[in-house]
Design a protein around this motif. Structure first.
Motif, PDB file in Angstrom:
ATOM      1  N   ASP A   1      40.597  52.282  35.266  1.00  0.00           N
ATOM      2  CA  ASP A   1      39.669  51.155  35.241  1.00  0.00           C
ATOM      3  C   ASP A   1      40.189  49.948  36.031  1.00  0.00           C
ATOM      4  O   ASP A   1      40.783  49.023  35.482  1.00  0.00           O
ATOM      5  CB  ASP A   1      39.343  50.742  33.809  1.00  0.00           C
ATOM      6  N   PHE A   2      39.910  49.966  37.331  1.00  0.00           N
ATOM      7  CA  PHE A   2      40.308  48.866  38.205  1.00  0.00           C
ATOM      8  C   PHE A   2      39.110  48.014  38.607  1.00  0.00           C
ATOM      9  O   PHE A   2      39.093  47.410  39.671  1.00  0.00           O
ATOM     10  CB  PHE A   2      41.040  49.426  39.431  1.00  0.00           C
ATOM     11  N   GLY A   3      38.110  47.982  37.721  1.00  0.00           N
ATOM     12  CA  GLY A   3      36.907  47.209  38.007  1.00  0.00           C
ATOM     13  C   GLY A   3      37.154  45.718  38.113  1.00  0.00           C
ATOM     14  O   GLY A   3      36.435  45.008  38.833  1.00  0.00           O
ATOM     15  N   PHE A   4      38.152  45.206  37.389  1.00  0.00           N
ATOM     16  CA  PHE A   4      38.501  43.783  37.455  1.00  0.00           C
ATOM     17  C   PHE A   4      39.733  43.537  38.334  1.00  0.00           C
ATOM     18  O   PHE A   4      40.146  42.396  38.522  1.00  0.00           O
ATOM     19  CB  PHE A   4      38.804  43.241  36.050  1.00  0.00           C
ATOM     20  N   SER A   5      40.321  44.592  38.846  1.00  0.00           N
ATOM     21  CA  SER A   5      41.610  44.486  39.532  1.00  0.00           C
ATOM     22  C   SER A   5      41.464  43.908  40.936  1.00  0.00           C
ATOM     23  O   SER A   5      40.379  43.923  41.537  1.00  0.00           O
ATOM     24  CB  SER A   5      42.286  45.856  39.607  1.00  0.00           C
ATOM     25  N   LYS A   6      42.589  43.460  41.456  1.00  0.00           N
ATOM     26  CA  LYS A   6      42.586  42.879  42.798  1.00  0.00           C
ATOM     27  C   LYS A   6      43.949  43.099  43.440  1.00  0.00           C
ATOM     28  O   LYS A   6      44.986  42.932  42.793  1.00  0.00           O
ATOM     29  CB  LYS A   6      42.272  41.384  42.739  1.00  0.00           C
ATOM     30  N   GLN A   7      43.917  43.500  44.714  1.00  0.00           N
ATOM     31  CA  GLN A   7      45.150  43.628  45.496  1.00  0.00           C
ATOM     32  C   GLN A   7      45.214  42.457  46.473  1.00  0.00           C
ATOM     33  O   GLN A   7      44.275  42.207  47.222  1.00  0.00           O
ATOM     34  CB  GLN A   7      45.184  44.951  46.257  1.00  0.00           C
ATOM     35  N   TYR A   8      46.345  41.762  46.437  1.00  0.00           N
ATOM     36  CA  TYR A   8      46.496  40.542  47.225  1.00  0.00           C
ATOM     37  C   TYR A   8      47.282  40.816  48.495  1.00  0.00           C
ATOM     38  O   TYR A   8      48.203  41.650  48.519  1.00  0.00           O
ATOM     39  CB  TYR A   8      47.204  39.466  46.389  1.00  0.00           C
ATOM     40  N   LEU A   9      46.941  40.096  49.540  1.00  0.00           N
ATOM     41  CA  LEU A   9      47.716  40.166  50.773  1.00  0.00           C
ATOM     42  C   LEU A   9      49.056  39.491  50.558  1.00  0.00           C
ATOM     43  O   LEU A   9      49.180  38.548  49.764  1.00  0.00           O
ATOM     44  CB  LEU A   9      46.960  39.481  51.916  1.00  0.00           C
ATOM     45  N   GLU A  10      50.053  39.967  51.288  1.00  0.00           N
ATOM     46  CA  GLU A  10      51.397  39.425  51.110  1.00  0.00           C
ATOM     47  C   GLU A  10      51.446  37.930  51.387  1.00  0.00           C
ATOM     48  O   GLU A  10      52.161  37.180  50.704  1.00  0.00           O
ATOM     49  CB  GLU A  10      52.371  40.171  52.023  1.00  0.00           C
ATOM     50  N   GLU A  11      50.670  37.491  52.395  1.00  0.00           N
ATOM     51  CA  GLU A  11      50.701  36.062  52.734  1.00  0.00           C
ATOM     52  C   GLU A  11      50.014  35.191  51.683  1.00  0.00           C
ATOM     53  O   GLU A  11      50.140  33.967  51.710  1.00  0.00           O
ATOM     54  CB  GLU A  11      50.046  35.823  54.101  1.00  0.00           C
ATOM     55  N   ASN A  12      49.301  35.824  50.734  1.00  0.00           N
ATOM     56  CA  ASN A  12      48.627  35.069  49.678  1.00  0.00           C
ATOM     57  C   ASN A  12      49.386  35.101  48.357  1.00  0.00           C
ATOM     58  O   ASN A  12      48.843  34.705  47.326  1.00  0.00           O
ATOM     59  CB  ASN A  12      47.215  35.619  49.465  1.00  0.00           C
ATOM     60  N   MET A  13      50.629  35.576  48.404  1.00  0.00           N
ATOM     61  CA  MET A  13      51.432  35.623  47.195  1.00  0.00           C
ATOM     62  C   MET A  13      52.294  34.364  47.092  1.00  0.00           C
ATOM     63  O   MET A  13      52.824  33.904  48.090  1.00  0.00           O
ATOM     64  CB  MET A  13      52.323  36.852  47.208  1.00  0.00           C
ATOM     65  N   PRO A  14      52.482  33.811  45.880  1.00  0.00           N
ATOM     66  CA  PRO A  14      51.808  34.215  44.645  1.00  0.00           C
ATOM     67  C   PRO A  14      50.382  33.681  44.614  1.00  0.00           C
ATOM     68  O   PRO A  14      50.122  32.570  45.075  1.00  0.00           O
ATOM     69  CB  PRO A  14      52.666  33.570  43.557  1.00  0.00           C
ATOM     70  N   PRO A  15      49.451  34.431  44.066  1.00  0.00           N
ATOM     71  CA  PRO A  15      48.061  33.982  44.058  1.00  0.00           C
ATOM     72  C   PRO A  15      47.823  32.885  43.039  1.00  0.00           C
ATOM     73  O   PRO A  15      48.541  32.760  42.048  1.00  0.00           O
ATOM     74  CB  PRO A  15      47.288  35.248  43.690  1.00  0.00           C
ATOM     75  N   SER A  16      46.808  32.098  43.295  1.00  0.00           N
ATOM     76  CA  SER A  16      46.386  31.069  42.353  1.00  0.00           C
ATOM     77  C   SER A  16      44.870  30.974  42.442  1.00  0.00           C
ATOM     78  O   SER A  16      44.321  30.541  43.455  1.00  0.00           O
ATOM     79  CB  SER A  16      47.028  29.714  42.698  1.00  0.00           C
ATOM     80  N   GLU A  17      44.200  31.406  41.370  1.00  0.00           N
ATOM     81  CA  GLU A  17      42.745  31.409  41.361  1.00  0.00           C
ATOM     82  C   GLU A  17      42.262  31.321  39.924  1.00  0.00           C
ATOM     83  O   GLU A  17      43.030  31.543  38.988  1.00  0.00           O
ATOM     84  CB  GLU A  17      42.214  32.682  42.030  1.00  0.00           C
ATOM     85  N   THR A  18      41.007  31.005  39.756  1.00  0.00           N
ATOM     86  CA  THR A  18      40.472  30.911  38.401  1.00  0.00           C
ATOM     87  C   THR A  18      40.560  32.276  37.725  1.00  0.00           C
ATOM     88  O   THR A  18      40.366  33.311  38.365  1.00  0.00           O
ATOM     89  CB  THR A  18      39.012  30.433  38.427  1.00  0.00           C
TER      90      THR A  18
END
Length: 442
Positions: A223-240
């Motif tokens: 169940d990866f319906g809510f999952s997200k893979q981030y680009l390396e340049e966007n790590m660490p992510p910060s989002e709502t």
């Protein structure tokens, strides 16, 4: 027990979710997937034509617990599979994430616990994909026979979640239902997808062939319906935050405040351990926790710190877990965990307790004499061995220790140009050929 007229009518009438699959019965059959007779366009309930049959006790009266999921037979090898309908609008990354972890080198990495993706189907003229996954069963079915068996589940899941984080994937909906068990070595008979304690042919209960200790099954993440893979340049992510099942997450109290989703994964898995293995859920009639895992409480409390920055990373949590496991005695590891009774959980009487406890330790004595380990891993060796990765997904550090080969961790963002299906080979990706052998459901 007799059923009301409305209940009886319910068996003969397809729900809205079931109608979706009925309308695609022939299309799926042409692609090698046979649904049950209930979903044939010309289906007539068997109990209406055979007086010896009872509604509710036949295969074609088995309904679907979730309209987006259905069980089927893959005709090429007669394997039992799950089909899952995925909305590209609501779950834009789920198919891509499954595909990413099905490709090499991710697929063959022993830390990979993502359920095997067998095929992706693309129904014409709709904004849905259908993924094909092997049938698995709930992670705690059958019940854990020893504390060591429970610890094996926790460790495998830690390992799988660390692997997701190493590849910059935040699950974002960690809950009990999203961890499954491959039970093919535990049972002699094929079992029902929606009632895993029943034989596939409805001839009775499925007998347990052996316990986990003699075969050490693998656990899978779904169940990866809510999952997200981030680009390396966007790590660490910060989002709502993505509001999900576990509503106790502190970050959910401030839905408009950006935050890092990786510490939320740590919190929710820590809370899962607390609810399923220690304290239970006060709102549940069936989950009152288990006796025997209190020693995990300090780890759980660290993982569920109110302040995200105070929580350990998933890798640090695994290391703490291994340290705790290394200090447990063989007697403790082989002891029997007991569900805390109450509500729908049976409370055995004194005679039952004596009988079950005596049988348990008789089995464990045989295991000791045969040299069967209480854990499939050596916590002392793991504690001393260096980790393959020192990267912290929360900090975007993907460096490897010396001597470990660099692996590609670029996200998969494209899909096959085929209008109907993408099939995966073992060791390949986006290629036509025989699908890999079954190993889960979502």
């Amino acid at each position: 027990m007799s059923q009301s007229n409305s209940e009886r009518a319910g068996f003969a009438k397809l729900g809205k979710g079931e109608q979706y699959w009925r309308d695609r019965y022939q299309w799926l059959l042409e692609r090698g997937y046979r649904l049950r007779t209930r979903y044939h366009p010309d289906w007539v309930p068997s109990w209406q034509t055979d007086p010896n049959l009872s509604e509710g006790l036949t295969e074609d009266s088995e309904t679907l617990p979730f309209g987006r999921l259905i069980d089927a037979i893959r005709e090429v090898d007669d394997s039992y599979v799950i089909l899952k309908r995925i909305s590209r609008k609501d779950s834009p990354e789920e198919v891509n994430i499954f595909q990413y972890f099905t490709q090499e080198p991710q697929r063959s990495d022993p830390r990979n616990h993502v359920a095997d993706l067998l095929e992706v189907l693309h129904p014409p003229d709709e904004e849905n994909d259908i993924i094909v996954l092997p049938v698995l069963r709930p992670y705690d079915s059958p019940e854990f026979d020893t504390v060591g068996e429970g610890l094996d589940f926790i460790r495998q899941t830690f390992q799988g979640l660390c692997f997701l984080h190493d590849h910059r994937v935040a699950h974002r909906d960690i809950r009990s239902e999203n961890f499954l068990l491959d039970g093919k070595d535990l049972y002699s008979d094929r079992t029902r997808a929606w009632d895993p304690n029943i034989k596939y042919d409805f001839t009775g209960p499925a007998p347990l062939k052996q316990t986990r200790t003699t075969c050490w099954p693998k656990y899978y993440i779904i169940d990866f319906g809510f999952s997200k893979q981030y680009l390396e340049e966007n790590m660490p992510p910060s989002e709502t935050p993505k509001f999900a099942t576990d509503q106790t997450v502190p970050e959910f109290r401030h839905r408009d405040v950006p935050c890092n989703p990786f510490p939320i994964d740590v919190y929710t898995f820590g809370n899962l351990i607390r609810v399923d293995f220690i304290d239970g859920d006060p709102t549940s009639n069936m989950q009152h926790g288990r006796k025997g895992f209190e020693f995990l409480r300090p780890l759980v409390e660290a993982m569920t710190e109110e302040e995200p920055s105070k929580r350990p990373t998933m890798l640090e949590s695994l290391e703490r877990f291994d340290d705790i496991a290394s200090k447990l005695s063989q007697l403790k590891l082989r002891s029997r965990p007991v569900r805390i009774p109450g509500g729908g959980v049976h409370r055995p009487n004194s005679i039952e307790q004596i009988r079950v406890t005596t049988a348990h330790w008789a089995r464990k004595a045989k295991f000791v004499l045969k040299g069967v380990p209480a854990l499939p891993f050596d916590p002392l060796r793991l504690k001393a061995a260096p980790r393959a990765r020192i990267g912290d997904a929360d900090q975007g550090n993907d460096k490897l220790k010396p001597g470990v080969e660099e692996q590609s961790t670029k996200p998969i963002t494209d899909q096959s140009d085929s209008p109907e299906a993408t099939t995966f080979k073992l060791g390949g990706s986006n290629t036509s050929g025989e699908p890999p052998a079954p190993v889960s459901s979502s």
